[in-house]
Design a protein around this motif. Structure first.
Motif, PDB file in Angstrom:
ATOM      1  N   MET A   1      -1.945 -27.826  14.846  1.00  0.00           N
ATOM      2  CA  MET A   1      -1.964 -29.477  14.672  1.00  0.00           C
ATOM      3  C   MET A   1      -1.584 -30.037  16.026  1.00  0.00           C
ATOM      4  N   LYS A   2      -2.543 -31.143  16.383  1.00  0.00           N
ATOM      5  CA  LYS A   2      -2.140 -31.892  17.776  1.00  0.00           C
ATOM      6  C   LYS A   2      -0.599 -32.390  17.470  1.00  0.00           C
ATOM      7  N   ILE A   3      -0.083 -32.619  18.565  1.00  0.00           N
ATOM      8  CA  ILE A   3       1.295 -33.426  18.519  1.00  0.00           C
ATOM      9  C   ILE A   3       1.160 -34.687  18.095  1.00  0.00           C
ATOM     10  N   LYS A   4       0.152 -35.456  18.429  1.00  0.00           N
ATOM     11  CA  LYS A   4      -0.106 -36.817  18.086  1.00  0.00           C
ATOM     12  C   LYS A   4      -0.220 -37.186  16.519  1.00  0.00           C
ATOM     13  N   ASP A   5      -0.962 -36.067  15.991  1.00  0.00           N
ATOM     14  CA  ASP A   5      -1.126 -35.995  14.561  1.00  0.00           C
ATOM     15  C   ASP A   5       0.048 -35.733  13.685  1.00  0.00           C
ATOM     16  N   LYS A   6       0.804 -34.602  14.225  1.00  0.00           N
ATOM     17  CA  LYS A   6       2.097 -34.321  13.728  1.00  0.00           C
ATOM     18  C   LYS A   6       3.057 -35.698  13.766  1.00  0.00           C
ATOM     19  N   LEU A   7       3.125 -36.138  14.780  1.00  0.00           N
ATOM     20  CA  LEU A   7       3.886 -37.357  14.752  1.00  0.00           C
ATOM     21  C   LEU A   7       3.693 -38.531  14.102  1.00  0.00           C
ATOM     22  N   LYS A   8       2.117 -38.798  13.799  1.00  0.00           N
ATOM     23  CA  LYS A   8       2.116 -39.826  12.724  1.00  0.00           C
ATOM     24  C   LYS A   8       2.427 -39.384  11.558  1.00  0.00           C
ATOM     25  N   GLU A   9       2.201 -38.086  11.089  1.00  0.00           N
ATOM     26  CA  GLU A   9       2.430 -37.770   9.771  1.00  0.00           C
ATOM     27  C   GLU A   9       3.833 -37.880   9.606  1.00  0.00           C
ATOM     28  N   LEU A  10       4.597 -37.488  10.296  1.00  0.00           N
ATOM     29  CA  LEU A  10       6.017 -37.504  10.043  1.00  0.00           C
ATOM     30  C   LEU A  10       6.697 -38.863  10.145  1.00  0.00           C
ATOM     31  N   THR A  11       6.026 -39.809  10.857  1.00  0.00           N
ATOM     32  CA  THR A  11       6.480 -41.196  10.907  1.00  0.00           C
ATOM     33  C   THR A  11       6.299 -41.749   9.438  1.00  0.00           C
ATOM     34  N   ALA A  12       5.097 -41.310   9.065  1.00  0.00           N
ATOM     35  CA  ALA A  12       4.709 -41.834   7.398  1.00  0.00           C
ATOM     36  C   ALA A  12       5.672 -41.232   6.501  1.00  0.00           C
ATOM     37  N   GLN A  13       6.220 -40.041   6.778  1.00  0.00           N
ATOM     38  CA  GLN A  13       7.016 -39.529   5.797  1.00  0.00           C
ATOM     39  C   GLN A  13       8.495 -39.909   6.030  1.00  0.00           C
ATOM     40  N   LYS A  14       8.626 -40.748   7.058  1.00  0.00           N
ATOM     41  CA  LYS A  14      10.052 -40.961   7.503  1.00  0.00           C
ATOM     42  C   LYS A  14      10.913 -39.733   7.968  1.00  0.00           C
ATOM     43  N   VAL A  15      10.383 -38.798   8.630  1.00  0.00           N
ATOM     44  CA  VAL A  15      10.887 -37.708   8.862  1.00  0.00           C
ATOM     45  C   VAL A  15      11.109 -37.788  10.536  1.00  0.00           C
ATOM     46  N   GLY A  16      11.807 -37.089  11.295  1.00  0.00           N
ATOM     47  CA  GLY A  16      12.006 -37.077  12.651  1.00  0.00           C
ATOM     48  C   GLY A  16      11.517 -35.557  13.105  1.00  0.00           C
ATOM     49  N   LEU A  17      10.917 -35.505  14.222  1.00  0.00           N
ATOM     50  CA  LEU A  17      10.491 -34.386  15.124  1.00  0.00           C
ATOM     51  C   LEU A  17      11.707 -34.385  16.221  1.00  0.00           C
ATOM     52  N   LEU A  18      12.329 -33.368  16.290  1.00  0.00           N
ATOM     53  CA  LEU A  18      13.397 -32.982  17.336  1.00  0.00           C
ATOM     54  C   LEU A  18      12.831 -32.326  18.616  1.00  0.00           C
ATOM     55  N   ALA A  19      12.831 -33.120  19.668  1.00  0.00           N
ATOM     56  CA  ALA A  19      12.593 -32.447  21.095  1.00  0.00           C
ATOM     57  C   ALA A  19      13.686 -32.101  21.722  1.00  0.00           C
ATOM     58  N   THR A  20      13.590 -31.080  22.011  1.00  0.00           N
ATOM     59  CA  THR A  20      14.763 -30.301  22.697  1.00  0.00           C
ATOM     60  C   THR A  20      14.437 -29.904  24.189  1.00  0.00           C
TER      61      THR A  20
END
Length: 274
Positions: A1-20
């Motif tokens: 999955m593209k990062i843009k799509d993943k971020l949109k999906e998780l934003t809608a779910q109110k889940v964070g994506l950690l960037a390390t």
């Protein structure tokens, strides 16, 4: 999955994506082992300093191979790119995402710089992040009053077409001298203006209390950057080990520092996955 799509999906779910951020093989393996253990996606970030230290091609190859080795869904991102030239090198090297940081420039110059990067990224299918507002960098004052304003955020996103926007709501890079207080009401106002067009990013999460990180995610933040705590726990653990013995085999010493990174990042992933 593209990062843009993943971020949109998780934003809608109110889940964070950690960037390390990662700085060598050991810190890379630390963050990836944590992601594997928690079945979490992860963004792997490189700054110019890390690129200069490891070499661009070697740093990217390490990240790509690590994601495959540990079976982690992840992406490689340029953190705080300071020039179009660096961004172009990273696009050519196959980065999934690049950040151009014009936050210290006047608004119009930041817009122009970001527009140029967005234009270049299109043919690569790459995701672009920018920053608006004052998020103190290492060595800069934390007292500067430069919170991101909702109307400016809306205009910036509309004029640049950027995919993600790092905003200033009370965080700073590095450790805090006193407990930070995130401006959640301001975050909500910004999210209402831009969330249909861009993902919101929180820089400077090291040292932010867990409840504030959760509140930020629940009110619009998705991408959470973590760097300082990773460097700190790796080096402090290593220093403590070396102070207690004369071991010269780094293959015996480094794994203990790596394990400290694993435990730290596992804790952070538990928070952002709340």
């Amino acid at each position: 999955m593209k990062i843009k799509d993943k971020l949109k999906e998780l934003t809608a779910q109110k889940v964070g994506l950690l960037a390390t951020n990662y700085y060598n093989l050991e810190t890379l393996h630390g963050v990836l082992k944590a992601a594997q253990a928690t079945s979490s996606p992860l963004i792997l970030q490189l700054t110019q300093s890390s690129i200069d230290y490891m070499g661009l091609e070697a740093a990217v190859a390490l990240g790509r191979e690590g994601l495959k080795q540990f079976h982690v869904e992840g992406w490689i991102h340029l953190d705080h790119g300071g020039s179009v030239e660096l961004v172009q090198r990273c696009l050519d090297a196959g980065f999934d995402s690049v950040m151009i940081d014009g936050s210290e420039l006047p608004f119009e110059e930041n817009v122009k710089l970001t527009q140029e990067v967005v234009k270049r990224a299109v043919s690569y299918g790459a995701h672009v992040e920018a920053e608006l507002g004052y998020v103190a960098k290492l060595g800069q004052s934390h007292l500067h009053d430069g919170f991101t304003q909702p109307a400016e955020a809306k205009r910036f996103v509309e004029e640049t077409g950027v995919d993600a926007l790092a905003i200033s709501i009370g965080t700073a890079h590095g450790f805090y001298k006193e407990k930070p207080k995130l401006q959640i009401d301001l975050l909500q106002a910004i999210a209402q203006e831009v969330q249909e067009r861009a993902t919101l990013v929180l820089h400077g999460s090291s040292g932010v209390p867990d409840d504030q990180l959760i509140a930020a995610i629940n009110h619009g933040i998705c991408k959470i950057n973590l760097a300082t705590e990773i460097k700190n726990i790796f080096m402090k653990t290593l220093q403590n080990i070396l102070a207690q013995n004369d071991e010269i085999d780094l293959r015996k010493v480094f794994p203990k520092a790596t394990n400290a990174v694993v435990e730290l990042v596992k804790q952070k992933l538990t928070i952002v996955n709340n």
